[in-house]
Design a protein around this motif. Structure first.
Motif, mmCIF file in Angstrom:
data_model
loop_
_atom_site.group_PDB
_atom_site.id
_atom_site.type_symbol
_atom_site.label_atom_id
_atom_site.label_comp_id
_atom_site.label_asym_id
_atom_site.label_seq_id
_atom_site.Cartn_x
_atom_site.Cartn_y
_atom_site.Cartn_z
ATOM 1 N N ASN A 514 -30.691 -4.657 10.063
ATOM 2 C CA ASN A 514 -30.934 -5.861 9.268
ATOM 3 C C ASN A 514 -29.846 -6.885 9.598
ATOM 4 O O ASN A 514 -28.675 -6.687 9.261
ATOM 5 C CB ASN A 514 -30.913 -5.504 7.774
ATOM 6 N N ILE A 515 -30.267 -7.956 10.258
ATOM 7 C CA ILE A 515 -29.256 -8.961 10.650
ATOM 8 C C ILE A 515 -29.417 -10.265 9.863
ATOM 9 O O ILE A 515 -28.758 -11.264 10.157
ATOM 10 C CB ILE A 515 -29.315 -9.264 12.173
ATOM 11 N N GLY A 516 -30.291 -10.268 8.849
ATOM 12 C CA GLY A 516 -30.512 -11.494 8.085
ATOM 13 C C GLY A 516 -31.632 -12.316 8.698
ATOM 14 O O GLY A 516 -32.178 -11.967 9.742
ATOM 15 N N GLU A 520 -27.425 -18.859 10.534
ATOM 16 C CA GLU A 520 -26.063 -18.731 9.980
ATOM 17 C C GLU A 520 -25.734 -17.267 9.696
ATOM 18 O O GLU A 520 -24.636 -16.805 9.992
ATOM 19 C CB GLU A 520 -25.907 -19.540 8.676
ATOM 20 N N GLU A 521 -26.711 -16.544 9.113
ATOM 21 C CA GLU A 521 -26.479 -15.125 8.809
ATOM 22 C C GLU A 521 -26.365 -14.294 10.090
ATOM 23 O O GLU A 521 -25.516 -13.412 10.200
ATOM 24 C CB GLU A 521 -27.632 -14.565 7.952
ATOM 25 N N ILE A 522 -27.236 -14.617 11.044
ATOM 26 C CA ILE A 522 -27.273 -13.824 12.286
ATOM 27 C C ILE A 522 -25.948 -13.908 13.051
ATOM 28 O O ILE A 522 -25.413 -12.898 13.493
ATOM 29 C CB ILE A 522 -28.456 -14.273 13.183
ATOM 30 N N VAL A 523 -25.407 -15.130 13.178
ATOM 31 C CA VAL A 523 -24.181 -15.260 13.994
ATOM 32 C C VAL A 523 -22.953 -14.657 13.316
ATOM 33 O O VAL A 523 -21.922 -14.461 13.951
ATOM 34 C CB VAL A 523 -23.886 -16.738 14.397
ATOM 35 N N LYS A 524 -23.068 -14.379 12.012
ATOM 36 C CA LYS A 524 -21.927 -13.763 11.317
ATOM 37 C C LYS A 524 -22.090 -12.250 11.207
ATOM 38 O O LYS A 524 -21.204 -11.556 10.716
ATOM 39 C CB LYS A 524 -21.782 -14.373 9.922
ATOM 40 N N ASN A 525 -23.250 -11.730 11.653
ATOM 41 C CA ASN A 525 -23.511 -10.297 11.513
ATOM 42 C C ASN A 525 -22.631 -9.479 12.464
ATOM 43 O O ASN A 525 -22.580 -9.750 13.661
ATOM 44 C CB ASN A 525 -24.986 -10.020 11.816
ATOM 45 N N GLU A 553 -16.821 -17.538 20.028
ATOM 46 C CA GLU A 553 -17.404 -17.787 18.706
ATOM 47 C C GLU A 553 -18.882 -18.103 18.921
ATOM 48 O O GLU A 553 -19.232 -18.820 19.872
ATOM 49 C CB GLU A 553 -16.714 -18.963 18.008
ATOM 50 N N LEU A 554 -19.721 -17.572 18.041
ATOM 51 C CA LEU A 554 -21.159 -17.842 18.128
ATOM 52 C C LEU A 554 -21.483 -19.068 17.294
ATOM 53 O O LEU A 554 -20.960 -19.227 16.187
ATOM 54 C CB LEU A 554 -21.941 -16.634 17.612
ATOM 55 N N THR A 555 -22.333 -19.933 17.827
ATOM 56 C CA THR A 555 -22.696 -21.148 17.079
ATOM 57 C C THR A 555 -24.077 -20.963 16.443
ATOM 58 O O THR A 555 -24.981 -20.413 17.087
ATOM 59 C CB THR A 555 -22.741 -22.379 18.009
ATOM 60 N N PRO A 556 -24.266 -21.421 15.198
ATOM 61 C CA PRO A 556 -25.558 -21.253 14.524
ATOM 62 C C PRO A 556 -26.636 -22.205 15.054
ATOM 63 O O PRO A 556 -27.822 -21.935 14.919
ATOM 64 C CB PRO A 556 -25.238 -21.561 13.061
#
Length: 591
Positions: A514-516, A520-525, A553-556
């Motif tokens: 479950n990655i959201g 925004e949720e995905i890049v912070k998972n 860093e991943l960008t949303p």
């Protein structure tokens, strides 16, 4: 006193006008071994005689690959130049395939290596080097000729007359060296520099160094001599009656600084950053009043101005120097009078704080193709301005092209790229060398560098990074949609990454993770970050250590033309992307 007209005139000039007991000093088995001006000349002549005896002729190329700076490098250098041959220094850490390319392209007849590691790397491509006659080593290596054998072969002086005869025919326009620089497209380019190119830079830089021959300065040298920056400085030191001490290695630097107590050295910004980080860590570990004083002094240093500081600031600075900064100076040996920083942009705040500490750091600018110095700061006569690379040398003309590119003209400009007329003509037009750097000259004559015309950048360690090559490789991963490599002037390359959201969602579904739902949720998972890390690490292996992406860093956002991440032809708008993700940049490099 006559000015030298060829590089090998310098040691003779030194010996005649201001002979030194310690012209060149190298640590051998724990003892600093001194070579006097007279010995320097005698041994360089022995090298010349030996090279003639093994059949080296005018314009033959001799490659030198040394992992550390040492006196023998200079003996070899002068020995090669005196007989009209060329010294081709090669960076030791490049790949064996690059050794092969450079040795074949330059058609080097002989190669001198420093140690076993370089020797083994060279031997791995030995079969592919048809021009190479023989190899010789500074260290003792089984089955390899040793440098001492060269000196022994040259001990008999019966052919010294021949050396003198050839020397007399060498002019300032004679080719002195080929220096290969890393190309954006992969293949290194051989920069052709004459005696006069480098010598004009020695003589042009001389008025900018704040010491005289009478002062008998000591220099500590550790930047590689295969770099034109350190090499030109080495000639300048000899011309200025400075004793040259060669540091054992970067790891032993702090010991060597305390042993030698040098007055001058050259650095790349990365070294100053390391020194600063160490000082900062020590300061952060203090407690109570000591910690408060440390950070007060630091803050004061960041506000430092070279001139017109005002009485109260000077009073405070005096206290800060006594209580805090004096310890910084001790760490550098206690006698440091000037540090020249080059090869990459220096953070202005570091220049300020070191100068505040009474450790004058002067930033300069140049390229291999310009032998190398174009401009440099000098604290005397109002010649220092932080955030600039100083004023151009007196014998160099600098102008700014209509598109902002820095162009320069002078006796320091290379003859061209070896065996590459087309490339030469693309950078030298109407006598002006096109630097591919963007900048401006302010009303006081100081040169500012604002951008790179091409995307290539240097880390603070002075290493070139070609972001496009890395980006293109990283995009081979199905997880990575877009990537921009950053790190100009920083200690390491890093990157902003826009993942392929559709593919990542599919991957997560297959793995039952479950990655959201939102970007925004995905890049912070954590699982996503972990997976991208694996991709980056595996692709990093294709690059040299200095080129590898150390953080990201991943960008949303999805990068697009509409949101201005990309040009209509889908190229990265680097400046805009950098502005958009300034917070992520700070997180990577400042947290």
């Amino acid at each position: 006193m006559m000015n030298p007209t060829r590089l090998f005139d310098i040691p003779y000039l030194q010996n005649k006008e201001f002979p030194l007991e310690a012209a060149l000093v190298t640590k051998v088995n724990g003892v600093w071994e001194k070579t006097s001006s007279q010995e320097y000349i005698d041994k360089a002549n022995a090298v010349s005689r030996a090279l003639l005896r093994i059949g080296i002729q005018e314009n033959d190329k001799i490659a030198v690959i040394s992992t550390n700076n040492q006196t023998r490098w200079n003996l070899l250098d002068i020995g090669i130049l005196q007989i009209g041959a060329q010294n081709v220094p090669i960076y030791p850490t490049i790949a064996a395939e690059d050794y092969q390319y450079i040795l074949n392209h330059s058609e080097a007849k002989y190669c001198v290596v420093s140690d076993n590691e370089v020797y083994n790397k060279l031997m791995s491509v030995r079969e592919q080097l048809p021009h190479l006659i023989d190899i010789c080593s500074f260290d003792q290596i089984e089955g390899c000729k040793n440098f001492d054998e060269i000196l022994a072969l040259g001990a008999d002086q019966s052919n010294q007359e021949e050396v003198e005869r050839i020397k007399a025919t060498v002019t300032g326009d004679h080719l002195a060296t080929l220096i290969y620089t890393s190309g954006t497209t992969g293949k290194p380019k051989g920069v052709m520099l004459t005696h006069n190119n480098i010598l004009s830079n020695v003589l042009g830089s001389s008025p900018r160094v704040p010491f005289s021959r009478e002062e008998k300065y000591k220099a500590l040298s550790f930047l590689p001599l295969c770099h034109v920056f350190e090499r030109m400085l080495i000639y300048l030191y000899q011309y200025s009656a400075v004793s040259i001490y060669y540091a054992e290695s970067i790891d032993k630097m702090s010991d060597n600084l305390k042993e030698v107590k040098p007055n001058v050295m050259t650095v790349v910004p990365r070294l100053l950053e390391k020194v600063y980080d160490k000082i900062f860590a020590t300061g952060s570990g203090l407690t109570g009043i000591k910690k408060r004083i440390f950070f007060w002094a630091l803050e004061l240093g960041f506000q430092y101005k070279p001139y017109n500081r005002g009485a109260f600031y000077n009073f405070q600075l005096g206290i800060a120097r006594k209580l805090v900064f004096s310890k910084w100076q001790e760490g550098l040996g206690g006698q440091m009078k000037v540090i020249v920083s080059g090869s990459a942009p220096l953070q202005p705040r570091l220049a300020r704080v070191f100068n505040a500490a009474g450790i004058p750091v002067m930033e300069g600018y140049g390229l291999t193709e310009t032998s190398p110095v174009i401009s440099v700061n000098d604290a005397r006569n109002g010649g220092l301005r932080f955030g600039t690379v100083g004023r151009p040398l007196d014998n160099i003309e600098v102008k700014i092209a209509e598109d902002g590119e820095i162009l320069c003209k002078g006796p320091n400009i290379m003859v061209g790229y070896y065996k590459d007329e087309e490339k030469t003509n693309s950078v030298i037009k109407d006598g002006y060398f096109h630097t591919e750097d963007i900048g401006n000259i302010d009303e006081d004559g100081f040169l500012h560098i604002t951008d790179r015309k091409k995307e290539m950048f240097k880390t603070s360690g002075g290493k070139y990074v070609a972001p496009q090559m890395i980006e293109n490789t990283m995009k081979q991963s199905r997880f990575i949609e877009q990537i921009m490599v950053i790190g100009e002037g920083e200690k390491m390359p890093a990157a902003f990454i826009q993942i392929n959201f559709d593919f990542v969602k599919e991957w997560a579904r297959r793995k039952h993770i479950n990655i959201g739902t939102t970007n925004e949720e995905i890049v912070k998972n954590e699982k996503v970050i972990e997976r991208i890390t694996q991709e980056v690490e595996s692709l990093n292996k294709k690059f040299g250590k200095w080129e590898q992406v150390k953080k990201f860093e991943l960008t949303p956002d999805v990068w697009s033309i509409d949101s201005e991440h990309l040009t209509p032809t889908l190229k990265l708008r680097r400046k805009i992307i950098l502005q958009k993700y300034q917070d992520l940049y700070e997180k990577i490099y400042r947290s």
